[in-house]
Design an enzyme around this catalytic site. Structure first.
Site, PDB file in Angstrom:
ATOM      1  N   GLY A  12     -12.550  46.250  -0.414  1.00 11.17           N
ATOM      2  CA  GLY A  12     -12.207  46.304  -1.835  1.00 11.17           C
ATOM      3  C   GLY A  12     -12.062  44.961  -2.528  1.00 11.17           C
ATOM      4  N   ILE A  86     -24.724  57.396   0.910  1.00  8.19           N
ATOM      5  CA  ILE A  86     -25.900  57.601   0.067  1.00  8.19           C
ATOM      6  C   ILE A  86     -25.643  58.832  -0.788  1.00  8.19           C
ATOM      7  CG2 ILE A  86     -28.352  58.214   0.094  1.00  8.19           C
ATOM      8  CD1 ILE A  86     -28.622  56.440   2.568  1.00  8.19           C
ATOM      9  N   ASN A 101     -24.048  49.555  -9.400  1.00 10.78           N
ATOM     10  CA  ASN A 101     -23.813  49.149  -8.017  1.00 10.78           C
ATOM     11  C   ASN A 101     -23.939  47.642  -7.886  1.00 10.78           C
ATOM     12  OD1 ASN A 101     -23.559  49.475  -5.134  1.00 10.78           O
ATOM     13  ND2 ASN A 101     -25.787  49.226  -4.948  1.00 10.78           N
ATOM     14  N   HIS A 103     -25.179  44.875  -4.954  1.00  6.92           N
ATOM     15  CA  HIS A 103     -25.875  44.831  -3.671  1.00  6.92           C
ATOM     16  C   HIS A 103     -25.965  43.375  -3.218  1.00  6.92           C
ATOM     17  CE1 HIS A 103     -28.514  46.202  -0.501  1.00  6.92           C
ATOM     18  NE2 HIS A 103     -29.283  45.159  -0.762  1.00  6.92           N
ATOM     19  N   ASP A 139     -31.111  51.286  -4.000  1.00  4.40           N
ATOM     20  CA  ASP A 139     -31.141  49.842  -4.290  1.00  4.40           C
ATOM     21  C   ASP A 139     -32.362  49.414  -5.092  1.00  4.40           C
ATOM     22  OD1 ASP A 139     -28.749  49.552  -2.864  1.00  4.40           O
ATOM     23  OD2 ASP A 139     -29.778  49.181  -0.976  1.00  4.40           O
ATOM     24  N   GLN A 167     -19.966  34.901  -5.279  1.00  3.57           N
ATOM     25  CA  GLN A 167     -20.778  35.152  -6.483  1.00  3.57           C
ATOM     26  C   GLN A 167     -20.692  36.621  -6.912  1.00  3.57           C
ATOM     27  OE1 GLN A 167     -21.819  32.507  -8.067  1.00  3.57           O
ATOM     28  NE2 GLN A 167     -20.922  31.401  -6.326  1.00  3.57           N
TER      29      GLN A 167
END
Ligand code: GRF
Length: 206
Positions: A12, A86, A101, A103, A139, A167
């Protein structure tokens, strides 16, 4: 302001970055009962729910219960922050356009798992992370913002992951703020940010 529901499965740290950026988080939902992110959310007085995927016989049944939990918090945005399941096409379509999302790679490179390991194995010199809208193809949705980091000689998977994660914590709150301000426009699968000072690429030398 649009309320954010955050789906997590573990640590988290992105959830934390989003909360600490001052965005309004309506609820945190986890598919893992002892996810560390739940403790952080509770300590901050944020509503939490657990929907354990193991309790369901099919993805459809799990996603239906997940959607019911999400709806209890009337979200303007649903964000995936280290959510390791998923989702079915039906679930994705239901929230398409407000399902986001993060990634840990510069998509479309390295969709899926073990992104840092695969980047090191390929010897790439630039790696990074991407915030994108979620579409049924894993993705591959429209890209909102990316941050790039150098791959340094001698990097381990852990060192590279940590550099990328720093980042992630910058770009996820940034993208969500743009969304809450209605500044994101998708045209032919390309995301544009309306307004000034909105660079959609961040180059880090850290
Ligand atoms: C992050 O690297 C994120 O990009 C990926 O899973 C990780 C989750 O980390 N999808 P955390 O739970 O937010 O700390």
């Amino acid at each position: 302001m649009k309320s954010i529901v955050i789906l997590i499965s573990g640590r988290g740290s992105n959830l934390r970055a989003i909360v600490e950026s001052g965005l309004q988080v309506g609820a945190v939902i986890s598919n893992v009962a002892d996810a560390a992110g739940l403790d952080f959310a509770r300590a901050r007085g944020i509503a939490t729910e657990v929907v354990e995927h193991r309790a369901f016989l099919s993805r459809e049944a799990f996603d239906a219960e997940l959607a019911a939990a999400i709806e209890r918090h009337a979200p303007g945005i649903v964000t995936l922050a280290g959510f390791m399941r998923i989702l079915t096409d039906g679930f994705v379509r239901r929230y398409e356009g407000r399902l986001i999302n993060i990634h840990p790679s510069l998509l479309p490179a390295y969709p899926g798992l073990y992104t840092h390991r695969r980047a090191l194995e390929d010897g790439v010199k630039i790696h990074g992370c991407t915030v994108h809208f979620v579409t049924p193809r894993l993705d591959h949705g429209p890209i909102i913002v990316q941050a790039a980091v150098p791959v340094l000689p001698g990097d381990t998977e852990e060192a590279l992951a940590a550099r990328v994660l720093r980042q992630e914590h910058r770009i996820y709150p940034l993208a969500l703020r743009w969304f809450t301000e209605d500044r994101l426009v998708i045209e032919n699968g390309i995301v544009r940010v309306m307004g000034q000072d909105a660079s959609q690429s961040i180059l880090s030398d850290q």
